[in-house]
Design an enzyme around this catalytic site. Structure first.
Site, mmCIF file in Angstrom:
data_model
loop_
_atom_site.group_PDB
_atom_site.id
_atom_site.type_symbol
_atom_site.label_atom_id
_atom_site.label_comp_id
_atom_site.label_asym_id
_atom_site.label_seq_id
_atom_site.Cartn_x
_atom_site.Cartn_y
_atom_site.Cartn_z
ATOM 1 N N ASP A 10 0.447 -1.267 0.231
ATOM 2 C CA ASP A 10 0.308 -0.221 -0.253
ATOM 3 C C ASP A 10 0.626 0.900 0.012
ATOM 4 O O ASP A 10 1.766 1.279 1.202
ATOM 5 C CB ASP A 10 -0.759 -0.304 1.360
ATOM 6 C CG ASP A 10 -1.913 1.190 1.443
ATOM 7 O OD1 ASP A 10 -1.890 2.231 0.117
ATOM 8 O OD2 ASP A 10 -2.915 1.172 2.369
ATOM 9 N N ASP A 100 -2.615 2.756 -5.936
ATOM 10 C CA ASP A 100 -1.719 2.533 -4.936
ATOM 11 C C ASP A 100 -1.188 1.212 -4.370
ATOM 12 O O ASP A 100 -0.901 1.332 -3.469
ATOM 13 C CB ASP A 100 -1.913 3.734 -4.444
ATOM 14 C CG ASP A 100 -2.899 3.507 -3.201
ATOM 15 O OD1 ASP A 100 -4.437 3.058 -4.203
ATOM 16 O OD2 ASP A 100 -2.807 4.775 -2.415
ATOM 17 N N GLU A 101 -2.592 0.404 -4.584
ATOM 18 C CA GLU A 101 -2.231 -1.140 -3.681
ATOM 19 C C GLU A 101 -2.310 -2.423 -4.119
ATOM 20 O O GLU A 101 -3.072 -2.261 -5.187
ATOM 21 C CB GLU A 101 -2.910 -0.723 -1.871
ATOM 22 C CG GLU A 101 -4.460 -1.128 -2.534
ATOM 23 C CD GLU A 101 -5.316 -0.780 -1.575
ATOM 24 O OE1 GLU A 101 -4.854 -2.072 -0.620
ATOM 25 O OE2 GLU A 101 -6.294 -0.204 -1.432
#
Length: 374
Positions: A10, A100-101
């Site tokens: 993350d 983003d993860e």
């Protein structure tokens, strides 16, 4: 079932971190990325209670010195693509959740490394050396444990759960909200049964939980509290639509309230679309009124797009056709008819440019032929 090792990464305050990296003078200041609605808040801003999906006006009341930086989606997508390509160099068994993860099944490749700790640090270092950004990493024996592990030492830390015994011991005294999917409203329902911590769930049988909260939520709660999660890292999954919706405890009745909530929902939905590298052709608005009457309004575009401006304008046009004379209980937005960005069609303007270019090339060829004949 075969023993698995799953990693969840993350990126730390992704959009805000990108802006701080590119403008070091922002470092240490409470800042957010957004327009009228906040996309991402730096950790300094979060200390004041500022969070994503909050209006900037509301955030400034909490933090008068807040620095607001406009969204540069193209830049974030470029960096997100770079991060994804770095991860894919390790294995193709990756499920990207957003820009983003993501989850990575490292069951096989972890055997090549001295330890899980070594791998976590090397993973973080690889991301940082190539992007200048930090990420938090969790390694677990399933997706649930990996996801919770990545939040334990945020930002820029890592945590590892080797087995369910370690996991259950860790989460037992934690607030029930630590379980992904247990939101504020569900917490209120659970509190009525004195379920405040994860450990409190163990006072009930699975049959009792099902009778109180329904089969799906009851089983989910029971299994999560024991660290059980059989979901696979779905790296072959095909997405048919992306969407978000919100149900309101107190029905909305003013135009300002409805517009604000639609902005929040649109922001989340659009972020998921671009995070997955997708384009859409259809936007659907869902509205449920206080009397439970539900309507949907859709618009199909001429071309596949991911443009925030085009989709916002489309939503605005659809929304104008809705009669809000009755209070609103639920709002939802979904983007459908999806395709991967790499195989998108030319837009109208691009097709015109292409035609124009071809026309010029043809004209040049004709002139050359005439000159040759002369």
């Amino acid at each position: 079932m075969k023993e698995r090792t799953i990693l969840h990464y993350d990126m730390d305050a992704f959009y805000a971190s990108v802006e701080i990296r590119d403008n070091p003078s922002l470092k240490g200041k409470p800042m957010v990325v957004g327009g009228t609605v906040i996309t991402t808040a730096s950790y300094e801003a979060r200390k004041f209670g500022v969070r994503s999906a909050m209006s900037v006006m509301e955030a400034r009341k909490l933090c008068p010195n807040l620095v607001v930086v406009p969204v540069s989606m193209g830049k974030y997508l470029e960096i997100s693509s770079k991060i994804k390509n770095l991860v894919l160099k390790l294995t193709d068994k990756v499920e990207f959740i957003a820009s983003d993860e993501g989850y990575v099944d490292i069951t096989e490749i972890i055997k090549k490394y001295p330890s899980k700790e070594y791998f976590a640090l090397r993973f973080q270092r690889g991301i940082y050396e190539n992007t200048g950004l930090t990420c938090s990493v969790g390694i677990g024996y399933n997706k649930l444990s990996a996801k919770i592990a990545s939040d334990v030492k945020k930002p820029a830390g890592y945590h590892i759960f080797n087995d369910s015994k370690e996991f259950v011991k860790f989460i037992g005294e934690k607030n029930i909200k630590i379980i992904p999917g247990v939101g504020k409203k569900f917490q209120e329902i659970l509190a009525e049964k004195n379920i405040l911590t994860v450990g409190d769930v163990h006072n009930f049988s699975v049959y009792e939980l099902i009778s109180y909260f329904g089969k799906s939520r009851g089983e989910f709660l029971y299994c999560s509290s024991k660290g059980e999660d059989n979901r696979q890292v779905d790296y072959k999954r095909r997405v048919h639509s992306v969407g978000n919706e919100s149900t309101f405890k107190y029905p909305l009745e003013s135009e300002i309230e409805i517009k604000r909530e639609l902005e929040n929902i649109f922001h989340k939905t659009h972020e998921r679309l671009v995070g997955k590298g997708l384009l859409c052709k259809t936007l659907t608005l869902k509205v449920r009124f206080e009397n439970r009457r539900t309507i949907t309004r859709s618009k199909t575009l001429e071309n596949f797009v991911d443009s925030r401006e085009i989709l916002e304008n489309t939503l605005e046009n659809i929304n104008e056709s809705v009669d809000y004379s009755m209070k609103v209980k639920l709002l939802g937005i979904s983007l459908g008819a999806l395709t991967q960005k790499s195989v998108r069609q030319l837009s109208f303007s691009e097709r015109e440019l292409f035609k124009k270019k071809n026309s010029v090339d043809l004209l040049k060829e004709k002139i050359k032929k005439i000159e040759k004949n002369d």
